[in-house]
Design a protein around this motif. Sequence first.
Motif, PDB file in Angstrom:
ATOM      1  N   UNK A 133       0.818  -1.212   0.000  1.00  0.00           N
ATOM      2  CA  UNK A 133       0.000   0.000   0.000  1.00  0.00           C
ATOM      3  C   UNK A 133       0.852   1.263   0.000  1.00  0.00           C
ATOM      4  N   UNK A 134       2.006   1.211   0.620  1.00  0.00           N
ATOM      5  CA  UNK A 134       2.887   2.384   0.602  1.00  0.00           C
ATOM      6  C   UNK A 134       3.303   2.709  -0.825  1.00  0.00           C
ATOM      7  N   UNK A 135       3.655   1.687  -1.603  1.00  0.00           N
ATOM      8  CA  UNK A 135       4.036   1.904  -2.994  1.00  0.00           C
ATOM      9  C   UNK A 135       2.854   2.457  -3.785  1.00  0.00           C
ATOM     10  N   UNK A 136       1.675   1.890  -3.590  1.00  0.00           N
ATOM     11  CA  UNK A 136       0.489   2.353  -4.313  1.00  0.00           C
ATOM     12  C   UNK A 136       0.220   3.822  -4.007  1.00  0.00           C
ATOM     13  N   UNK A 137       0.300   4.198  -2.755  1.00  0.00           N
ATOM     14  CA  UNK A 137       0.039   5.608  -2.385  1.00  0.00           C
ATOM     15  C   UNK A 137       1.121   6.531  -2.940  1.00  0.00           C
ATOM     16  N   UNK A 138       2.363   6.083  -2.896  1.00  0.00           N
ATOM     17  CA  UNK A 138       3.455   6.911  -3.425  1.00  0.00           C
ATOM     18  C   UNK A 138       3.307   7.125  -4.927  1.00  0.00           C
ATOM     19  N   UNK A 139       2.951   6.072  -5.638  1.00  0.00           N
ATOM     20  CA  UNK A 139       2.794   6.195  -7.089  1.00  0.00           C
ATOM     21  C   UNK A 139       1.593   7.068  -7.436  1.00  0.00           C
ATOM     22  N   UNK A 140       0.534   6.940  -6.661  1.00  0.00           N
ATOM     23  CA  UNK A 140      -0.636   7.793  -6.891  1.00  0.00           C
ATOM     24  C   UNK A 140      -0.278   9.258  -6.667  1.00  0.00           C
ATOM     25  N   UNK A 141       0.534   9.526  -5.681  1.00  0.00           N
ATOM     26  CA  UNK A 141       0.976  10.898  -5.433  1.00  0.00           C
ATOM     27  C   UNK A 141       1.767  11.435  -6.622  1.00  0.00           C
ATOM     28  N   UNK A 142       2.627  10.602  -7.189  1.00  0.00           N
ATOM     29  CA  UNK A 142       3.388  11.006  -8.372  1.00  0.00           C
ATOM     30  C   UNK A 142       2.453  11.259  -9.556  1.00  0.00           C
ATOM     31  N   UNK A 143       1.472  10.385  -9.738  1.00  0.00           N
ATOM     32  CA  UNK A 143       0.523  10.520 -10.844  1.00  0.00           C
ATOM     33  C   UNK A 143      -0.247  11.838 -10.792  1.00  0.00           C
ATOM     34  N   UNK A 144      -0.672  12.228  -9.605  1.00  0.00           N
ATOM     35  CA  UNK A 144      -1.669  13.291  -9.481  1.00  0.00           C
ATOM     36  C   UNK A 144      -1.107  14.645  -9.062  1.00  0.00           C
ATOM     37  N   UNK A 145       0.126  14.693  -8.643  1.00  0.00           N
ATOM     38  CA  UNK A 145       0.670  15.950  -8.127  1.00  0.00           C
ATOM     39  C   UNK A 145       0.809  16.995  -9.224  1.00  0.00           C
ATOM     40  N   UNK A 146       0.247  18.172  -8.983  1.00  0.00           N
ATOM     41  CA  UNK A 146       0.404  19.306  -9.883  1.00  0.00           C
ATOM     42  C   UNK A 146      -0.432  19.256 -11.136  1.00  0.00           C
ATOM     43  N   UNK A 147      -1.414  18.334 -11.202  1.00  0.00           N
ATOM     44  CA  UNK A 147      -2.256  18.223 -12.401  1.00  0.00           C
ATOM     45  C   UNK A 147      -3.721  18.193 -11.980  1.00  0.00           C
ATOM     46  N   UNK A 148      -4.611  18.012 -12.959  1.00  0.00           N
ATOM     47  CA  UNK A 148      -6.035  17.915 -12.678  1.00  0.00           C
ATOM     48  C   UNK A 148      -6.275  16.814 -11.649  1.00  0.00           C
ATOM     49  N   UNK A 149      -6.981  17.135 -10.571  1.00  0.00           N
ATOM     50  CA  UNK A 149      -7.187  16.193  -9.480  1.00  0.00           C
ATOM     51  C   UNK A 149      -6.124  16.290  -8.409  1.00  0.00           C
ATOM     52  N   UNK A 150      -5.143  17.171  -8.626  1.00  0.00           N
ATOM     53  CA  UNK A 150      -4.072  17.321  -7.652  1.00  0.00           C
ATOM     54  C   UNK A 150      -4.515  17.954  -6.345  1.00  0.00           C
ATOM     55  N   UNK A 151      -5.728  18.523  -6.340  1.00  0.00           N
ATOM     56  CA  UNK A 151      -6.269  19.119  -5.113  1.00  0.00           C
ATOM     57  C   UNK A 151      -7.108  18.119  -4.317  1.00  0.00           C
ATOM     58  N   UNK A 152      -7.109  16.852  -4.751  1.00  0.00           N
ATOM     59  CA  UNK A 152      -7.943  15.834  -4.102  1.00  0.00           C
ATOM     60  C   UNK A 152      -7.105  14.837  -3.312  1.00  0.00           C
ATOM     61  N   UNK A 153      -6.142  15.392  -2.577  1.00  0.00           N
ATOM     62  CA  UNK A 153      -5.308  14.618  -1.654  1.00  0.00           C
ATOM     63  C   UNK A 153      -4.603  13.429  -2.323  1.00  0.00           C
ATOM     64  N   UNK A 154      -3.711  13.709  -3.300  1.00  0.00           N
ATOM     65  CA  UNK A 154      -2.963  12.624  -3.943  1.00  0.00           C
ATOM     66  C   UNK A 154      -2.210  11.778  -2.927  1.00  0.00           C
ATOM     67  N   UNK A 155      -2.225  10.492  -3.127  1.00  0.00           N
ATOM     68  CA  UNK A 155      -1.487   9.595  -2.244  1.00  0.00           C
ATOM     69  C   UNK A 155      -2.198   9.248  -0.964  1.00  0.00           C
ATOM     70  N   UNK A 156      -3.422   9.738  -0.780  1.00  0.00           N
ATOM     71  CA  UNK A 156      -4.195   9.435   0.426  1.00  0.00           C
ATOM     72  C   UNK A 156      -5.493   8.746   0.037  1.00  0.00           C
ATOM     73  N   UNK A 157      -5.839   7.692   0.774  1.00  0.00           N
ATOM     74  CA  UNK A 157      -7.113   7.041   0.522  1.00  0.00           C
ATOM     75  C   UNK A 157      -8.235   8.025   0.821  1.00  0.00           C
ATOM     76  N   UNK A 158      -9.279   7.937   0.056  1.00  0.00           N
ATOM     77  CA  UNK A 158     -10.346   8.941   0.128  1.00  0.00           C
ATOM     78  C   UNK A 158     -11.073   8.918   1.471  1.00  0.00           C
ATOM     79  N   UNK A 159     -11.521  10.105   1.866  1.00  0.00           N
ATOM     80  CA  UNK A 159     -12.277  10.262   3.098  1.00  0.00           C
ATOM     81  C   UNK A 159     -13.699  10.744   2.810  1.00  0.00           C
TER      82      UNK A 159
END
Length: 386
Positions: A133-159
């Motif tokens: 899960x650490x790898x999955x969250x880290x990769x998701x953070x890389x995917x989403x940082x600074x782009x569309x959806x980047x304001x939706x807590x990249x790398x964190x499971x949804x709340x």
Amino acid sequence: MNVDRFQSGEISGELVNSGGDIAFKPDPLPPEIRLEDELLDVFTEAATNVGQLSGVGRRVENPSMLISPFIYKEAVVSSEIEGTRVTLSDVYEYEAGRENSSSGASRNELREVHNYVRAVFQGIEELENGIDLELVRNLHNTLMSGVRGGDKKPGEFRDTQVYIGGRGGEARFVPSPPSVVPYAMQNLETYIRTGGSYQPLIDIGLVHYQFETIHPFRDGNGRMGRLLIMLMMCNDELLPEPYLYPSSYFNRNRDEYTDRLLAVSRDSAWKEWLIFFLKGISQQAKEAFSRASELLDLRDEYRDRYQDGANSVSQLSTEIFTKPYLTVNEAEDALGMTYRTANNAVKQLEEDGVLEEITGQSRNRVFRAREVFDIIQKPVDELSYR
């Protein structure tokens, strides 16, 4: 979400309340799967084609020669599924420093694709300890940082609750409540790390369904799920490197893809989903093998042509497979030689028609390896190894 439709079938989970909405909570893996009849036939063909693709690596001294173009191709198509309109040329031009894309793609769209490329390379580098899960969250953070959806807590499971195809009662599907997500993902992590219950290709199909159905992040779940397919194929040693790009198949069959996933949730249609999934793996393995074979044939042609020439020219004629768009400065870095030597090598390949300058400028020039790029972009029905 059409609750009646779920209640009328043999669902693979349960319907639960989520703040007044009815959401779907999938059962933990594994379901009972019988590898027989059509499913066995499709699995056998997929395994054969993946094995053939894996063997192509024996012809490659530098794995990045094939990894790079295939990862870029996957990044473009995976982003296209999410509505990003970027061409492969755009991405290579962007990374070569060209300010404006040929197709008019925005810098934010280009950044989305670039993030996907970065995430794949990051995932491969960090696979030594397996997928967790650490790898999955880290990769998701890389995917989403600074782009569309980047304001939706990249790398964190949804709340918060998310919806697919509308909101509330109008949604086509409502994934698990946010309170369920951490536990569902822990169960999925355990399934992956303990080696699953079936043949690896079957397990990858099961995991992909489970991940997309849990929908653990607020955004970017599709891209992350498709990236996991590539990583699991490497982690399970089906492929030595990420040579297979699955998004092309899902993009061509987008409606059936979503219908098959939904049918598992509604009707436990696991067999039908796995047949669809394995057909995709099989088709994309054949396509990747054909494209890789053509690239390697061209590599051999260049090697024969320049084996008695200057070392810089010979070396650059190989480097362009990893980087089919480049500047003289990038050629200098790739060769580890002086700017003058690199410039002369670029000039020689340009005179030979191997490289072509695409900006029309006298400064900040960008060169394209036309034959290399043509193979990467060639329509499937024009590939010679079919």
